[in-house]
Design an enzyme around this catalytic site. Structure first.
Site, PDB file in Angstrom:
ATOM      1  N   PRO A 125      -5.020  -6.589   1.362  1.00  0.00           N
ATOM      2  CA  PRO A 125      -4.522  -7.611   2.303  1.00  0.00           C
ATOM      3  C   PRO A 125      -5.457  -7.815   3.504  1.00  0.00           C
ATOM      4  O   PRO A 125      -5.383  -8.805   4.195  1.00  0.00           O
ATOM      5  CB  PRO A 125      -3.162  -7.053   2.753  1.00  0.00           C
ATOM      6  N   THR A 170      -7.064  -3.044   8.487  1.00  0.00           N
ATOM      7  CA  THR A 170      -7.605  -2.067   7.549  1.00  0.00           C
ATOM      8  C   THR A 170      -9.002  -2.550   7.164  1.00  0.00           C
ATOM      9  O   THR A 170      -9.497  -3.520   7.726  1.00  0.00           O
ATOM     10  CB  THR A 170      -6.705  -2.017   6.288  1.00  0.00           C
ATOM     11  N   ASP A 202       1.787 -11.927   7.265  1.00  0.00           N
ATOM     12  CA  ASP A 202       0.331 -11.956   7.058  1.00  0.00           C
ATOM     13  C   ASP A 202      -0.347 -12.567   8.284  1.00  0.00           C
ATOM     14  O   ASP A 202      -0.009 -13.677   8.703  1.00  0.00           O
ATOM     15  CB  ASP A 202       0.032 -12.799   5.800  1.00  0.00           C
ATOM     16  N   GLY A 203      -1.302 -11.844   8.812  1.00  0.00           N
ATOM     17  CA  GLY A 203      -1.992 -12.310  10.014  1.00  0.00           C
ATOM     18  C   GLY A 203      -2.729 -13.611   9.806  1.00  0.00           C
ATOM     19  O   GLY A 203      -2.836 -14.435  10.725  1.00  0.00           O
ATOM     20  N   ASP A 242      -6.915  -5.629  14.483  1.00  0.00           N
ATOM     21  CA  ASP A 242      -6.861  -4.180  14.293  1.00  0.00           C
ATOM     22  C   ASP A 242      -6.466  -3.936  12.839  1.00  0.00           C
ATOM     23  O   ASP A 242      -5.341  -3.538  12.523  1.00  0.00           O
ATOM     24  CB  ASP A 242      -5.827  -3.620  15.273  1.00  0.00           C
ATOM     25  N   GLN A 277       0.855  -1.204   0.000  1.00  0.00           N
ATOM     26  CA  GLN A 277       0.000   0.000   0.000  1.00  0.00           C
ATOM     27  C   GLN A 277       0.881   1.241   0.000  1.00  0.00           C
ATOM     28  O   GLN A 277       2.085   1.161   0.276  1.00  0.00           O
ATOM     29  CB  GLN A 277      -0.894   0.018   1.243  1.00  0.00           C
TER      30      GLN A 277
HETATM   31  N1  SAM Z   1      -4.792   1.089  14.445  1.00  0.00           N
HETATM   32  C1  SAM Z   1      -5.260   2.073  13.513  1.00  0.00           C
HETATM   33  C2  SAM Z   1      -6.577   2.559  13.942  1.00  0.00           C
HETATM   34  O1  SAM Z   1      -6.625   3.499  14.721  1.00  0.00           O
HETATM   35  O2  SAM Z   1      -7.551   1.998  13.473  1.00  0.00           O
HETATM   36  C3  SAM Z   1      -5.369   1.632  12.072  1.00  0.00           C
HETATM   37  C4  SAM Z   1      -5.359   0.230  11.787  1.00  0.00           C
HETATM   38  S1  SAM Z   1      -3.795  -0.382  11.439  1.00  0.00           S
HETATM   39  C5  SAM Z   1      -2.918   0.872  10.648  1.00  0.00           C
HETATM   40  C6  SAM Z   1      -4.267  -1.501  10.134  1.00  0.00           C
HETATM   41  C7  SAM Z   1      -3.110  -2.361   9.721  1.00  0.00           C
HETATM   42  O3  SAM Z   1      -3.546  -3.634   9.243  1.00  0.00           O
HETATM   43  C8  SAM Z   1      -2.289  -1.766   8.565  1.00  0.00           C
HETATM   44  O4  SAM Z   1      -1.046  -1.363   9.046  1.00  0.00           O
HETATM   45  C9  SAM Z   1      -2.182  -2.905   7.539  1.00  0.00           C
HETATM   46  O5  SAM Z   1      -0.913  -2.988   6.934  1.00  0.00           O
HETATM   47  C10 SAM Z   1      -2.488  -4.105   8.413  1.00  0.00           C
HETATM   48  N2  SAM Z   1      -2.948  -5.295   7.681  1.00  0.00           N
HETATM   49  C11 SAM Z   1      -3.818  -5.360   6.652  1.00  0.00           C
HETATM   50  N3  SAM Z   1      -3.972  -6.633   6.251  1.00  0.00           N
HETATM   51  C12 SAM Z   1      -3.180  -7.406   7.068  1.00  0.00           C
HETATM   52  C13 SAM Z   1      -2.914  -8.807   7.163  1.00  0.00           C
HETATM   53  N4  SAM Z   1      -3.498  -9.685   6.315  1.00  0.00           N
HETATM   54  N5  SAM Z   1      -2.065  -9.228   8.122  1.00  0.00           N
HETATM   55  C14 SAM Z   1      -1.474  -8.350   8.979  1.00  0.00           C
HETATM   56  N6  SAM Z   1      -1.672  -7.001   8.930  1.00  0.00           N
HETATM   57  C15 SAM Z   1      -2.526  -6.553   7.982  1.00  0.00           C
END
Ligand code: SAM
Length: 300
Positions: free
Chosen positions: A178, A173, A152-153, A171, A46
């Site tokens: 992803p 996106t 990857d989670g 937590d 991203q």
């Molecule tokens: N914590 C913040 C809030 O106030 O809502 C925003 C959420 S945090 C930035 C979302 C994270 O999920 C992003 O950094 C993104 O890269 C991550 N993410 C997305 N898909 C993922 C996956 N499959 N495994 C692990 N992390 C993932």
């Protein structure tokens, strides 16, 4: 990002007036006045931008979508962490999926009972950007009891041992890119497998006003995996529609019947949004949301 010509307020000609705009859909958008762009990088997953804004401090956006602002991040991070941690009688090991900014981790690690908090974030650029530009949330990333895993989670949960966590916090996106896998029924079934008896799963579940996402399906996927799912809401000015939701899922725990009051009162000394009244009140739902989630969540 859009610029606007404010020459009306500058008779000798136009000047650059930067605004960040997030179009939630083709009906409504959020706009924040920008002082400067601090960081911009295209990761394999991203676009990561850090902006300094006039009214909300430093913000992080991913692919242009609002993630964190210095001014209101505490609402989201306090509620997603303290509600489950103050219902669980003795949470020792916590997994945070996503959350690469560190805000959720910061709140989880306020709990002395937590011996280890593991964060699995897919994008290392998010972690690096937070560490460099967002110290107000990144404290969680550098905590001695935190363990940061870049990956990857979905895979991480699949490879985790059964019964290895007391709490899993998703937590993520939005359910795009992803993040899609983190909203699926198969993922939530794996989350349930790695939870210990009495374990709790918490997931951010988008805005109750969002029509483009089938909320009943999102919560329904959790219901396929857990005996009960509750919807929790709260106000976040810079999130789509300013009103957000999270899911509390468990086979045995109730989200507010029994709150660990001694620990809660200690935590409340450090929080700016969470308190036990807001904890209980967050599970009172407006009728339109009850109708949307009827038959899926236990508090609809
Ligand atoms: N914590 C913040 C809030 O106030 O809502 C925003 C959420 S945090 C930035 C979302 C994270 O999920 C992003 O950094 C993104 O890269 C991550 N993410 C997305 N898909 C993922 C996956 N499959 N495994 C692990 N992390 C993932």
């Amino acid at each position: 990002m859009t610029t606007s010509d404010s020459s009306s307020s500058a008779p000798e000609g136009a000047f650059l007036d930067l605004w960040y705009q997030e179009r939630h859909n083709d009906e409504i958008a959020l706009g924040l006045h920008v002082k400067s762009v601090l960081h911009s990088v295209q990761s394999p997953f991203q676009r990561v931008d850090i902006l300094d804004t006039t009214g909300f401090g430093r913000i992080m956006t991913l692919d242009g979508l609002m993630m964190v602002t210095e001014r209101d991040e505490f609402v989201y991070h306090e509620m997603i962490a303290h509600v489950p941690l103050l219902v669980h009688p003795n949470p020792k090991r916590v997994l945070v999926i996503g959350g690469g900014d560190g805000g959720t981790l910061r709140e989880v690690l306020r709990h002395d009972s937590v011996q280890e908090a593991v964060l699995c974030e897919i994008d290392g650029e998010v972690v690096e950007a937070a560490r460099k530009y967002l110290p107000f949330v990144a404290t969680g990333l550098n905590h001695p009891r935190a363990k940061i895993h870049i990956g990857d989670g979905v895979d991480f949960v699949k490879k985790s041992d059964a019964g290895s966590f007391d709490l899993v916090i998703v937590d993520s996106t939005d359910p795009i890119g992803p993040g899609v896998g983190l909203f699926s029924g198969s993922f939530y079934k794996e989350v349930r497998r790695i939870l210990r008896p009495g374990g709790i799963a918490m997931a951010q579940c988008e805005s109750p006003w969002e029509n483009a996402i089938d909320l009943k399906k999102v919560y329904g996927n959790l219901k396929d995996a857990f005996a009960s799912v509750y919807a929790m809401t709260g106000t976040i000015p810079t999130y789509p529609f300013g009103y957000w939701s999270w899911a509390f899922a468990s086979d045995t725990a109730h989200p507010f019947e029994k709150i660990e009051l001694d620990r809660a009162h200690a935590i409340e000394k450090a929080t700016r949004y969470y308190n036990t009244d807001m904890h209980r009140g967050a599970f009172a739902l407006p009728n339109f949301l009850k109708q949307r989630l009827k038959g899926v969540v236990s508090n609809a």
